[in-house]
Motif scaffolding. Structure first.
Motif, PDB file in Angstrom:
ATOM      1  N   CYS A  56     -35.073 -85.472  23.200  1.00  0.00           N
ATOM      2  CA  CYS A  56     -34.809 -84.653  22.281  1.00  0.00           C
ATOM      3  C   CYS A  56     -36.579 -83.560  20.962  1.00  0.00           C
ATOM      4  O   CYS A  56     -35.962 -82.659  20.399  1.00  0.00           O
ATOM      5  CB  CYS A  56     -33.367 -84.885  21.119  1.00  0.00           C
ATOM      6  SG  CYS A  56     -31.905 -84.860  21.842  1.00  0.00           S
ATOM      7  N   HIS A  67     -27.074 -83.602  26.925  1.00  0.00           N
ATOM      8  CA  HIS A  67     -25.680 -84.331  26.332  1.00  0.00           C
ATOM      9  C   HIS A  67     -24.396 -85.586  26.756  1.00  0.00           C
ATOM     10  O   HIS A  67     -24.033 -84.693  28.196  1.00  0.00           O
ATOM     11  CB  HIS A  67     -24.986 -82.738  25.960  1.00  0.00           C
ATOM     12  CG  HIS A  67     -23.714 -82.839  24.826  1.00  0.00           C
ATOM     13  ND1 HIS A  67     -24.263 -82.628  23.598  1.00  0.00           N
ATOM     14  CD2 HIS A  67     -22.542 -83.834  24.746  1.00  0.00           C
ATOM     15  CE1 HIS A  67     -22.994 -83.138  23.228  1.00  0.00           C
ATOM     16  NE2 HIS A  67     -21.915 -83.627  23.905  1.00  0.00           N
ATOM     17  N   HIS A 127     -35.602 -77.279  26.119  1.00  0.00           N
ATOM     18  CA  HIS A 127     -34.443 -77.188  24.769  1.00  0.00           C
ATOM     19  C   HIS A 127     -33.683 -76.265  25.546  1.00  0.00           C
ATOM     20  O   HIS A 127     -32.456 -76.366  24.708  1.00  0.00           O
ATOM     21  CB  HIS A 127     -34.650 -76.822  23.394  1.00  0.00           C
ATOM     22  CG  HIS A 127     -35.383 -78.224  23.675  1.00  0.00           C
ATOM     23  ND1 HIS A 127     -34.554 -79.930  22.449  1.00  0.00           N
ATOM     24  CD2 HIS A 127     -36.931 -78.876  23.582  1.00  0.00           C
ATOM     25  CE1 HIS A 127     -36.319 -80.278  22.523  1.00  0.00           C
ATOM     26  NE2 HIS A 127     -37.150 -80.131  22.830  1.00  0.00           N
ATOM     27  N   SER A 128     -33.564 -74.914  25.799  1.00  0.00           N
ATOM     28  CA  SER A 128     -32.508 -74.344  26.168  1.00  0.00           C
ATOM     29  C   SER A 128     -31.972 -74.675  27.470  1.00  0.00           C
ATOM     30  O   SER A 128     -30.673 -73.861  28.262  1.00  0.00           O
ATOM     31  CB  SER A 128     -33.609 -72.735  26.962  1.00  0.00           C
ATOM     32  OG  SER A 128     -33.841 -72.580  27.981  1.00  0.00           O
ATOM     33  N   ASN A 186     -24.384 -73.622  17.667  1.00  0.00           N
ATOM     34  CA  ASN A 186     -25.859 -73.743  16.736  1.00  0.00           C
ATOM     35  C   ASN A 186     -27.193 -73.392  17.275  1.00  0.00           C
ATOM     36  O   ASN A 186     -27.971 -73.712  16.843  1.00  0.00           O
ATOM     37  CB  ASN A 186     -25.870 -75.071  15.529  1.00  0.00           C
ATOM     38  CG  ASN A 186     -24.389 -74.260  15.170  1.00  0.00           C
ATOM     39  OD1 ASN A 186     -23.691 -73.803  14.919  1.00  0.00           O
ATOM     40  ND2 ASN A 186     -24.276 -75.462  15.390  1.00  0.00           N
ATOM     41  N   SER A 187     -27.534 -73.095  18.919  1.00  0.00           N
ATOM     42  CA  SER A 187     -28.457 -73.468  19.481  1.00  0.00           C
ATOM     43  C   SER A 187     -28.620 -72.277  20.750  1.00  0.00           C
ATOM     44  O   SER A 187     -27.532 -71.229  20.411  1.00  0.00           O
ATOM     45  CB  SER A 187     -29.131 -75.143  19.940  1.00  0.00           C
ATOM     46  OG  SER A 187     -28.019 -75.116  21.225  1.00  0.00           O
ATOM     47  N   SER A 188     -29.391 -72.085  20.702  1.00  0.00           N
ATOM     48  CA  SER A 188     -30.225 -71.165  21.893  1.00  0.00           C
ATOM     49  C   SER A 188     -30.088 -70.993  22.700  1.00  0.00           C
ATOM     50  O   SER A 188     -31.171 -71.308  24.354  1.00  0.00           O
ATOM     51  CB  SER A 188     -31.149 -70.408  21.440  1.00  0.00           C
ATOM     52  OG  SER A 188     -32.886 -71.379  21.826  1.00  0.00           O
ATOM     53  N   ILE A 189     -29.119 -72.511  23.375  1.00  0.00           N
ATOM     54  CA  ILE A 189     -28.954 -72.672  25.334  1.00  0.00           C
ATOM     55  C   ILE A 189     -28.587 -71.945  26.459  1.00  0.00           C
ATOM     56  O   ILE A 189     -27.122 -71.030  25.940  1.00  0.00           O
ATOM     57  CB  ILE A 189     -28.040 -74.080  24.841  1.00  0.00           C
ATOM     58  CG1 ILE A 189     -28.825 -75.323  24.029  1.00  0.00           C
ATOM     59  CG2 ILE A 189     -27.536 -74.042  26.503  1.00  0.00           C
ATOM     60  CD1 ILE A 189     -27.681 -76.345  23.931  1.00  0.00           C
ATOM     61  N   ARG A 203     -22.884 -77.985  19.291  1.00  0.00           N
ATOM     62  CA  ARG A 203     -23.863 -77.606  19.412  1.00  0.00           C
ATOM     63  C   ARG A 203     -23.888 -75.870  20.480  1.00  0.00           C
ATOM     64  O   ARG A 203     -25.868 -75.979  20.300  1.00  0.00           O
ATOM     65  CB  ARG A 203     -24.689 -78.941  20.894  1.00  0.00           C
ATOM     66  CG  ARG A 203     -26.650 -79.244  20.794  1.00  0.00           C
ATOM     67  CD  ARG A 203     -26.114 -80.401  21.664  1.00  0.00           C
ATOM     68  NE  ARG A 203     -27.177 -80.578  22.347  1.00  0.00           N
ATOM     69  CZ  ARG A 203     -28.185 -80.936  23.030  1.00  0.00           C
ATOM     70  NH1 ARG A 203     -27.339 -82.338  23.286  1.00  0.00           N
ATOM     71  NH2 ARG A 203     -29.285 -81.118  23.697  1.00  0.00           N
ATOM     72  N   VAL A 235     -28.876 -85.482  18.025  1.00  0.00           N
ATOM     73  CA  VAL A 235     -28.330 -84.659  18.818  1.00  0.00           C
ATOM     74  C   VAL A 235     -27.373 -84.437  20.397  1.00  0.00           C
ATOM     75  O   VAL A 235     -26.910 -83.879  20.190  1.00  0.00           O
ATOM     76  CB  VAL A 235     -30.375 -83.840  19.424  1.00  0.00           C
ATOM     77  CG1 VAL A 235     -29.312 -82.041  19.861  1.00  0.00           C
ATOM     78  CG2 VAL A 235     -30.769 -83.687  18.008  1.00  0.00           C
ATOM     79  N   CYS A 236     -28.031 -85.204  20.907  1.00  0.00           N
ATOM     80  CA  CYS A 236     -27.714 -85.618  22.354  1.00  0.00           C
ATOM     81  C   CYS A 236     -27.023 -86.965  22.775  1.00  0.00           C
ATOM     82  O   CYS A 236     -25.986 -86.752  23.488  1.00  0.00           O
ATOM     83  CB  CYS A 236     -28.789 -85.512  23.371  1.00  0.00           C
ATOM     84  SG  CYS A 236     -29.387 -86.760  23.253  1.00  0.00           S
TER      85      CYS A 236
END
Lengths: 202, 202
Positions: free
Chosen positions: A71, A104, A78-79, A132-135, A129, A58-59
């Motif tokens: 992670c 990251h 995680h946002s 595909n995520s809710s960052i 990343r 992930v990171c």
């Protein structure tokens, strides 16, 4: 040379270590020669142990599992993602105990002099990343150098070009200012300008 | 801590190296983490190799055989022995290429502050060696420190007390003087006095 082959081999190996010349490498070997076979065995086993270290998928941090403990940690935010150059920087931030987000790891900075191009660091992985995520926030925590600035500029430009990404992600950077113990008299103009701009209410 | 166990173990091991703190130890580990498994294997093998290193039974130098290559060398002058503190000093002298005698490694110097007594260094072995061989000259090549001076004084006194030894063995010491690039203006009084006493014809 005058050294037995086994000693010379080990001096050569240690001489390759960062910041270590032949003199220090020699000191290390003479230090080890005074150690018991058990101590050498312990060091050998520790060395073998790092073969088990993976890169977190992930990171990009080092981990003994496929996904690193940060992670995997459900208590972390995680946002929020801190963009850093190397795993060492992660350790520095973790030591503060103040940061609850994730990371990251780029694996370097864009460096034209050292021929480090954007493709050689994990920028592509960061964009995937982000998609595909809710960052919600990206905090750039990079060295306050030309390389750090170039990297921030390059990544923020890429994100700003992408309307979906730029609308949902806040981009921030860690503050510049006087370090602890820093003397105003000796601070450079850029640092002082940034410190003034970044002033906070008391 | 934040490091995987395998990384932490190796950092701990490197932190024990002389002059290496946790920061440098961390750098070494991150350097190794970027290396291939083959490179780690090479380092591991080199480490194992030093288990084959013995102490030369004649002079106390490190060797991969029972008697080191210098003590075995028939072309060297076995009637002249340089008394040195550590194997590193042997390397320094060998690098000059000017010395054709052999060595006696004491394994330290008499140091009252560090609780290093004459019994803890190889003085007894030196006396036995002197008695059982045809050594004609003993050159003291020790650090120009209080510890070096105490050790020279202690050993020469022991030899002078022994009438047979003192009659057949010449005792000398390496010169004191200005080192290459040394400036007379900044030399201390003792060095300068010794340099004057040790003056040579041109």
């Amino acid at each position: 040379m005058f050294y037995p082959k086994d000693i010379k081999n080990l001096i050569d190996e240690f001489s390759k270590f960062p910041g270590i010349g032949p003199k220090s490498a020699q000191r290390f070997v003479f230090y080890l020669l005074r150690k018991s076979p058990e101590d050498i065995e312990k060091l050998t086993l520790s060395l073998k142990g790092i073969k088990n270290i993976h890169i977190c998928s992930v990171c990009g941090n080092f981990s003994d599992q496929n996904i690193c403990s940060i992670c995997q940690d459900k208590n972390r935010d995680h946002s929020v993602v801190a963009v850093i150059a190397e795993p060492q920087d992660l350790m520095a931030i973790e030591k503060t105990g103040e940061y609850q987000g994730t990371y990251h790891v780029l694996g370097g900075l864009i460096d034209m002099i050292e021929n480090k191009s954007p493709e050689q660091i994990k920028i592509k992985e960061l964009l995937i990343r982000l998609k595909n995520s809710s960052i919600k926030e990206l905090i750039f925590a990079l060295n306050a150098t030309i390389e750090g600035e170039s990297t921030i500029l390059y990544i923020t430009n890429l994100i700003k070009e992408d309307k979906i990404l730029s609308s949902k992600i806040k981009l921030t950077r860690i503050a510049r200012g006087l370090p602890l113990g820093g003397e105003l008299e000796y601070a450079d103009e850029i640092t002082l300008t940034e410190a003034l701009k970044g002033r906070r209410g008391i």
